[in-house]
Write a protein that holds these residues in place. Structure first.
Motif, mmCIF file in Angstrom:
data_model
loop_
_atom_site.group_PDB
_atom_site.id
_atom_site.type_symbol
_atom_site.label_atom_id
_atom_site.label_comp_id
_atom_site.label_asym_id
_atom_site.label_seq_id
_atom_site.Cartn_x
_atom_site.Cartn_y
_atom_site.Cartn_z
ATOM 1 N N PRO A 55 -47.652 89.162 39.102
ATOM 2 C CA PRO A 55 -48.873 89.848 39.517
ATOM 3 C C PRO A 55 -49.847 90.082 38.351
ATOM 4 O O PRO A 55 -51.059 90.053 38.541
ATOM 5 C CB PRO A 55 -48.372 91.176 40.085
ATOM 6 N N LYS A 66 -56.461 95.676 40.644
ATOM 7 C CA LYS A 66 -55.195 96.127 41.221
ATOM 8 C C LYS A 66 -54.721 95.039 42.177
ATOM 9 O O LYS A 66 -55.476 94.575 43.028
ATOM 10 C CB LYS A 66 -55.409 97.444 41.965
ATOM 11 N N ASP A 115 -51.825 94.031 45.017
ATOM 12 C CA ASP A 115 -50.798 94.562 45.914
ATOM 13 C C ASP A 115 -50.268 93.452 46.808
ATOM 14 O O ASP A 115 -51.003 92.543 47.182
ATOM 15 C CB ASP A 115 -51.368 95.655 46.825
ATOM 16 N N MET A 116 -48.990 93.553 47.129
ATOM 17 C CA MET A 116 -48.374 92.685 48.141
ATOM 18 C C MET A 116 -48.172 93.548 49.381
ATOM 19 O O MET A 116 -47.454 94.537 49.339
ATOM 20 C CB MET A 116 -47.014 92.175 47.662
ATOM 21 N N ILE A 117 -48.836 93.175 50.466
ATOM 22 C CA ILE A 117 -48.719 93.913 51.716
ATOM 23 C C ILE A 117 -48.274 92.929 52.785
ATOM 24 O O ILE A 117 -49.030 92.024 53.151
ATOM 25 C CB ILE A 117 -50.061 94.583 52.091
ATOM 26 N N ASP A 152 -57.872 94.358 44.576
ATOM 27 C CA ASP A 152 -58.944 95.345 44.489
ATOM 28 C C ASP A 152 -59.550 95.243 43.101
ATOM 29 O O ASP A 152 -58.807 95.228 42.104
ATOM 30 C CB ASP A 152 -58.403 96.758 44.707
#
Length: 124
Positions: A18, A60, A62-64, A71
Protein backbone atom coordinates in the motif's frame (compact mmCIF):
# COMPACT_ATOMS: atom_id res chain seq x y z
CA UNK A 1 -0.28 -6.56 0.93
CA UNK A 2 -2.27 -5.65 -2.11
CA UNK A 3 -1.69 -8.28 -4.74
CA UNK A 4 -2.11 -8.54 -8.45
CA UNK A 5 -1.08 -11.27 -10.78
CA UNK A 6 0.74 -9.79 -13.76
CA UNK A 7 2.89 -12.82 -14.64
CA UNK A 8 1.76 -16.26 -15.83
CA UNK A 9 0.42 -18.36 -12.95
CA UNK A 10 3.41 -20.69 -12.83
CA UNK A 11 5.76 -17.81 -12.03
CA UNK A 12 3.89 -16.73 -8.92
CA UNK A 13 2.17 -13.58 -7.75
CA UNK A 14 3.40 -10.01 -7.57
CA UNK A 15 2.30 -8.01 -4.55
CA UNK A 16 2.36 -4.24 -4.32
CA UNK A 17 2.57 -2.68 -0.85
CA UNK A 18 0.00 0.00 0.00
CA UNK A 19 2.90 2.40 0.67
CA UNK A 20 3.94 2.06 -2.99
CA UNK A 21 0.42 2.99 -4.07
CA UNK A 22 0.60 5.95 -1.70
CA UNK A 23 3.83 7.18 -3.29
CA UNK A 24 2.40 6.83 -6.80
CA UNK A 25 -0.83 8.59 -5.81
CA UNK A 26 1.02 11.42 -4.04
CA UNK A 27 3.27 12.15 -7.00
CA UNK A 28 0.39 11.85 -9.49
CA UNK A 29 -1.78 14.26 -7.48
CA UNK A 30 1.08 16.74 -7.05
CA UNK A 31 1.64 16.79 -10.82
CA UNK A 32 -1.81 18.25 -11.50
CA UNK A 33 -1.88 21.95 -12.37
CA UNK A 34 -3.49 23.86 -9.51
CA UNK A 35 -2.38 21.50 -6.73
CA UNK A 36 -0.08 23.55 -4.51
CA UNK A 37 0.69 20.94 -1.87
CA UNK A 38 -0.42 17.74 -0.25
CA UNK A 39 -1.62 17.75 3.37
CA UNK A 40 -0.19 15.25 5.77
CA UNK A 41 -0.38 14.38 9.42
CA UNK A 42 1.60 15.72 12.36
CA UNK A 43 4.01 12.82 11.85
CA UNK A 44 4.58 13.91 8.23
CA UNK A 45 5.39 17.46 9.33
CA UNK A 46 7.78 16.21 12.00
CA UNK A 47 9.59 13.92 9.55
CA UNK A 48 9.98 16.80 7.08
CA UNK A 49 11.64 18.93 9.76
CA UNK A 50 14.34 16.27 9.92
CA UNK A 51 14.84 16.38 6.17
CA UNK A 52 12.88 13.28 5.19
CA UNK A 53 10.85 13.57 2.01
CA UNK A 54 7.55 11.77 2.40
CA UNK A 55 5.92 11.08 -0.94
CA UNK A 56 2.88 9.54 0.73
CA UNK A 57 2.04 12.82 2.46
CA UNK A 58 -1.63 13.64 2.02
CA UNK A 59 -2.56 10.17 0.76
CA UNK A 60 -4.56 7.44 2.49
CA UNK A 61 -4.96 3.97 0.95
CA UNK A 62 -7.72 1.64 2.14
CA UNK A 63 -8.83 -1.84 1.12
CA UNK A 64 -12.61 -2.09 1.40
CA UNK A 65 -14.11 -5.45 0.38
CA UNK A 66 -11.13 -6.21 -1.89
CA UNK A 67 -11.41 -2.80 -3.55
CA UNK A 68 -8.75 -0.11 -3.37
CA UNK A 69 -9.92 3.32 -2.21
CA UNK A 70 -7.56 6.29 -2.35
CA UNK A 71 -8.09 9.53 -0.43
CA UNK A 72 -5.92 12.55 -1.24
CA UNK A 73 -5.78 15.77 0.77
CA UNK A 74 -4.68 18.84 -1.18
CA UNK A 75 -4.26 22.61 -1.22
CA UNK A 76 -5.39 24.27 -4.44
CA UNK A 77 -4.12 27.55 -5.86
CA UNK A 78 -6.50 30.49 -5.55
CA UNK A 79 -8.30 31.20 -8.81
CA UNK A 80 -8.35 27.59 -10.00
CA UNK A 81 -11.70 25.85 -10.47
CA UNK A 82 -11.85 23.43 -7.55
CA UNK A 83 -14.08 20.83 -9.29
CA UNK A 84 -11.81 20.77 -12.35
CA UNK A 85 -8.63 20.41 -10.31
CA UNK A 86 -10.23 17.66 -8.19
CA UNK A 87 -11.41 15.80 -11.30
CA UNK A 88 -7.93 16.01 -12.86
CA UNK A 89 -6.43 14.66 -9.61
CA UNK A 90 -8.89 11.74 -9.67
CA UNK A 91 -8.08 10.95 -13.29
CA UNK A 92 -4.31 11.29 -12.89
CA UNK A 93 -4.12 9.21 -9.71
CA UNK A 94 -6.31 6.45 -11.11
CA UNK A 95 -4.59 6.24 -14.50
CA UNK A 96 -1.06 6.48 -13.08
CA UNK A 97 -1.66 3.71 -10.54
CA UNK A 98 -3.23 1.52 -13.23
CA UNK A 99 -0.39 2.17 -15.69
CA UNK A 100 2.29 1.37 -13.13
CA UNK A 101 0.66 -1.54 -11.28
CA UNK A 102 -2.22 -2.84 -13.43
CA UNK A 103 -4.45 -2.42 -10.36
CA UNK A 104 -7.95 -0.97 -10.66
CA UNK A 105 -8.84 1.72 -8.16
CA UNK A 106 -12.50 1.78 -7.14
CA UNK A 107 -12.48 5.38 -5.81
CA UNK A 108 -10.21 8.37 -5.67
CA UNK A 109 -11.67 10.80 -3.13
CA UNK A 110 -10.23 14.30 -3.25
CA UNK A 111 -10.38 16.47 -0.13
CA UNK A 112 -9.58 20.14 -0.75
CA UNK A 113 -8.24 21.22 2.62
CA UNK A 114 -7.07 24.74 1.76
CA UNK A 115 -6.75 27.36 -0.94
CA UNK A 116 -3.42 29.12 -1.26
CA UNK A 117 -3.50 32.80 -2.09
CA UNK A 118 -0.39 34.18 -3.77
CA UNK A 119 0.79 37.61 -2.61
CA UNK A 120 0.03 39.15 -6.00
CA UNK A 121 -3.61 37.95 -5.68
CA UNK A 122 -4.12 40.08 -2.58
CA UNK A 123 -5.33 43.56 -3.48
CA UNK A 124 -2.55 45.72 -1.94
Amino acid sequence: MIGTQTQPKELGQIEVAPEVLGVIAGIAASDVDGVVEMHGTFYNALAEKFGRVNYTKGVKIDMINDAIVVDVYITVAYGKALPLVAEKVQENVQSTIFTMTNLDIREVNVHVIDVQIAKHDIGH
